[in-house]
Design an enzyme around this catalytic site. Structure first.
Site, PDB file in Angstrom:
ATOM      1  N   ARG A 228       1.493  -4.858  10.215  1.00 37.96           N
ATOM      2  CA  ARG A 228       0.137  -4.443  10.579  1.00 37.96           C
ATOM      3  C   ARG A 228      -0.868  -5.397   9.941  1.00 37.96           C
ATOM      4  NH1 ARG A 228       1.716  -2.248  14.225  1.00 37.96           N
ATOM      5  NH2 ARG A 228       1.623  -0.072  14.834  1.00 37.96           N
ATOM      6  N   HIS A 276      -0.504  -9.726  18.671  1.00 41.06           N
ATOM      7  CA  HIS A 276       0.118  -8.411  18.448  1.00 41.06           C
ATOM      8  C   HIS A 276       1.061  -8.078  19.612  1.00 41.06           C
ATOM      9  CE1 HIS A 276      -0.352  -4.156  16.526  1.00 41.06           C
ATOM     10  NE2 HIS A 276       0.825  -4.271  17.108  1.00 41.06           N
TER      11      HIS A 276
HETATM   12  P1  NDP Z   1      10.710   2.300   9.462  1.00 42.90           P
HETATM   13  O1  NDP Z   1      10.021   3.561   9.078  1.00 42.90           O
HETATM   14  O2  NDP Z   1      12.095   2.376  10.005  1.00 42.90           O
HETATM   15  O3  NDP Z   1      10.768   1.326   8.179  1.00 42.90           O
HETATM   16  C1  NDP Z   1       9.699   1.170   7.306  1.00 42.90           C
HETATM   17  C2  NDP Z   1      10.198   0.474   6.048  1.00 42.90           C
HETATM   18  O4  NDP Z   1       9.087   0.177   5.216  1.00 42.90           O
HETATM   19  C3  NDP Z   1      11.173   1.331   5.231  1.00 42.90           C
HETATM   20  O5  NDP Z   1      12.198   0.536   4.704  1.00 42.90           O
HETATM   21  C4  NDP Z   1      10.281   1.857   4.108  1.00 42.90           C
HETATM   22  O6  NDP Z   1      10.960   2.161   2.908  1.00 42.90           O
HETATM   23  C5  NDP Z   1       9.382   0.653   3.899  1.00 42.90           C
HETATM   24  N1  NDP Z   1       8.163   1.036   3.188  1.00 42.90           N
HETATM   25  C6  NDP Z   1       7.203   1.928   3.535  1.00 42.90           C
HETATM   26  N2  NDP Z   1       6.280   2.036   2.561  1.00 42.90           N
HETATM   27  C7  NDP Z   1       6.658   1.194   1.580  1.00 42.90           C
HETATM   28  C8  NDP Z   1       6.140   0.875   0.310  1.00 42.90           C
HETATM   29  N3  NDP Z   1       5.014   1.446  -0.169  1.00 42.90           N
HETATM   30  N4  NDP Z   1       6.796  -0.023  -0.452  1.00 42.90           N
HETATM   31  C9  NDP Z   1       7.951  -0.586   0.004  1.00 42.90           C
HETATM   32  N5  NDP Z   1       8.511  -0.339   1.199  1.00 42.90           N
HETATM   33  C10 NDP Z   1       7.862   0.545   1.977  1.00 42.90           C
HETATM   34  O7  NDP Z   1       9.748   1.549  10.470  1.00 42.90           O
HETATM   35  P2  NDP Z   1      10.120   0.439  11.552  1.00 42.90           P
HETATM   36  O8  NDP Z   1      11.029  -0.544  10.926  1.00 42.90           O
HETATM   37  O9  NDP Z   1      10.527   1.064  12.825  1.00 42.90           O
HETATM   38  O10 NDP Z   1       8.653  -0.213  11.815  1.00 42.90           O
HETATM   39  C11 NDP Z   1       7.964  -0.845  10.758  1.00 42.90           C
HETATM   40  C12 NDP Z   1       6.548  -1.210  11.175  1.00 42.90           C
HETATM   41  O11 NDP Z   1       6.554  -2.315  12.072  1.00 42.90           O
HETATM   42  C13 NDP Z   1       5.766  -0.152  11.955  1.00 42.90           C
HETATM   43  O12 NDP Z   1       5.265   0.842  11.093  1.00 42.90           O
HETATM   44  C14 NDP Z   1       4.662  -0.968  12.576  1.00 42.90           C
HETATM   45  O13 NDP Z   1       3.560  -1.045  11.719  1.00 42.90           O
HETATM   46  C15 NDP Z   1       5.285  -2.353  12.722  1.00 42.90           C
HETATM   47  N6  NDP Z   1       5.470  -2.716  14.124  1.00 42.90           N
HETATM   48  C16 NDP Z   1       4.763  -3.786  14.616  1.00 42.90           C
HETATM   49  C17 NDP Z   1       4.900  -4.159  15.922  1.00 42.90           C
HETATM   50  C18 NDP Z   1       4.174  -5.333  16.473  1.00 42.90           C
HETATM   51  O14 NDP Z   1       4.156  -5.515  17.694  1.00 42.90           O
HETATM   52  N7  NDP Z   1       3.604  -6.184  15.656  1.00 42.90           N
HETATM   53  C19 NDP Z   1       5.803  -3.442  16.836  1.00 42.90           C
HETATM   54  C20 NDP Z   1       6.491  -2.355  16.215  1.00 42.90           C
HETATM   55  C21 NDP Z   1       6.312  -2.014  14.910  1.00 42.90           C
HETATM   56  P3  NDP Z   1      12.066   3.341   2.855  1.00 42.90           P
HETATM   57  O15 NDP Z   1      13.274   2.760   3.579  1.00 42.90           O
HETATM   58  O16 NDP Z   1      12.315   3.534   1.411  1.00 42.90           O
HETATM   59  O17 NDP Z   1      11.490   4.522   3.567  1.00 42.90           O
HETATM   60  C1  OXD Z   2       4.109  -0.571  17.396  1.00 43.63           C
HETATM   61  C2  OXD Z   2       3.279  -1.712  17.818  1.00 43.63           C
HETATM   62  O1  OXD Z   2       3.847  -0.005  16.328  1.00 43.63           O
HETATM   63  O2  OXD Z   2       3.419  -2.153  18.984  1.00 43.63           O
HETATM   64  O3  OXD Z   2       5.053  -0.224  18.130  1.00 43.63           O
HETATM   65  O4  OXD Z   2       2.495  -2.217  17.030  1.00 43.63           O
END
Ligand code: NDP
Ligand code: OXD
Length: 313
Positions: A228, A276
């Site tokens: 993000r 994005h």
């Molecule tokens: P998940 O919930 O599967 O994974 C999130 C990860 O981030 C987990 O490992 C979590 O830790 C870790 N995390 C969260 N908070 C913290 C913190 N404070 N410190 C350290 N680690 C942290 O999400 P996804 O993998 O499915 O997606 C991740 C992100 O990717 C989405 O939230 C979105 O913002 C972004 N995204 C962007 C897209 C784009 O087009 N640019 C498309 C899709 C997604 P833990 O395992 O311990 O819970």
């Molecule tokens: C998502 C994105 O969160 O597209 O899926 O950013």
């Protein structure tokens, strides 16, 4: 009972797919006339403030993407389960993006693009191989782990960082504040796949960049942020690029989107900007996933990707 589609973009592809995969549920669109008392589910991205209130029979809200920060800050968010999308189509798109940009930095492709434009036969450099380069994936969830596995297949030396300790076969996973410095100290390419939460906002800043490895084979650390935009402090990225703390950056997400015309990121020679779109939500795959979750719910089974409102992701 009805499924309400509340999106800021063209709703038609979504409406068509929901009708296809949930034929038993009428599909209505926010902004068109519908009976609020019959809405059982909402499928949304960036709903307008107030648009989700006054839905007395609502049972669940589905985010049309993996991230839910667009809902977490939403005023008067109804107190029903929030379910995010996590399906292979999106995951594979993201891994393609991450692998491509890690390889691009490994092979210094921007340098050869510039050389081609200048008609220069720039054959001085022997790039390292992937096995000589350490990638650190911040956010080791669904997307981070899939990307890590594919990077490993290419030979990169990959580790992860997550909020809570976890063991993932084949990877060293660092966690929490305690693990962060050690994780950064072994990272040449930092891939950010974190969700935006109060804890992660602004985490990609000058102090973090200063802790990245300085002894790597790329001639300086590289940042890839596809999580993000508000994870990053863009002024710090530019300063770090200018003073050599960072060698290069690939950014798919920005503090303000679309990226403002006057941002220096557009023209910086060592920044790659994408709009994005590293992993767009395909309407067909997304509607199929949501239909599956609705069927599970109606059969009395739990949602597979329930959001924890306290954690914020
Ligand atoms: P998940 O919930 O599967 O994974 C999130 C990860 O981030 C987990 O490992 C979590 O830790 C870790 N995390 C969260 N908070 C913290 C913190 N404070 N410190 C350290 N680690 C942290 O999400 P996804 O993998 O499915 O997606 C991740 C992100 O990717 C989405 O939230 C979105 O913002 C972004 N995204 C962007 C897209 C784009 O087009 N640019 C498309 C899709 C997604 P833990 O395992 O311990 O819970
Ligand atoms: C998502 C994105 O969160 O597209 O899926 O950013």
């Amino acid at each position: 009972m009805t499924l309400l589609v509340a999106v800021t973009w063209d709703p038609q592809p979504w409406v068509e797919r929901f009708k296809l995969y949930l034929p038993e549920h009428p599909v209505v669109v926010l902004g068109e006339g519908f009976d609020r008392s019959r809405v059982r589910y909402v499928a949304t991205w960036g709903p307008k403030p107030g648009s989700l209130s006054d839905l007395p029979t609502l049972e669940a809200i589905f985010s049309l993407g993996a991230g839910v920060d667009h809902l977490m800050g939403y005023p008067d968010l109804p107190d029903v389960p929030i379910v995010r999308v996590s399906q292979d189509d999106l995951t594979h798109r993201m891994s393609e993006y991450v692998v491509m940009h890690c390889l691009m930095h490994l092979r210094d492709q921007r340098r050869y693009d510039a050389a081609q434009r200048a008609r220069t036969w720039d054959n001085e450099n022997t790039p390292p191989i992937a096995g000589d380069v350490r990638v650190g994936v911040m956010g080791f969830g669904v997307l981070g782990q899939d990307a890590a596995r594919k990077l490993k297949m290419m030979g990169f030396d990959v580790a992860g960082w997550s909020r809570t300790p976890k063991s993932v076969e084949g990877f060293e996973v660092y966690s929490g504040d305690d693990g962060l410095e050690r994780f950064l100290a072994r990272t040449d390419i930092l891939v950010s796949l974190l969700p935006l939460t109060p804890e992660t906002r602004g985490i990609l800043n000058a102090s973090l960049f200063a802790k990245l490895a300085r002894d790597g084979r790329l001639g300086g650390p590289v940042l890839i942020n596809t999580g993000r935009g508000k994870l990053q402090v863009e002024a710090d990225i530019l300063a770090a690029l200018d003073d050599g703390t960072l060698k290069a950056a690939t950014l798919d997400v920005f503090e303000v989107e679309p990226l403002p015309q006057d941002s220096r990121l557009w023209t910086h020679p060592r920044v790659t900007v994408t709009p994005h779109n590293s992993a767009v939500s395909d309407p067909d795959a997304t509607a199929r996933y949501i239909a599956k979750q609705i069927r599970r719910h109606e059969a009395g089974e739990p949602f597979e990707t329930l959001v924890d409102r306290v954690r914020g992701y």
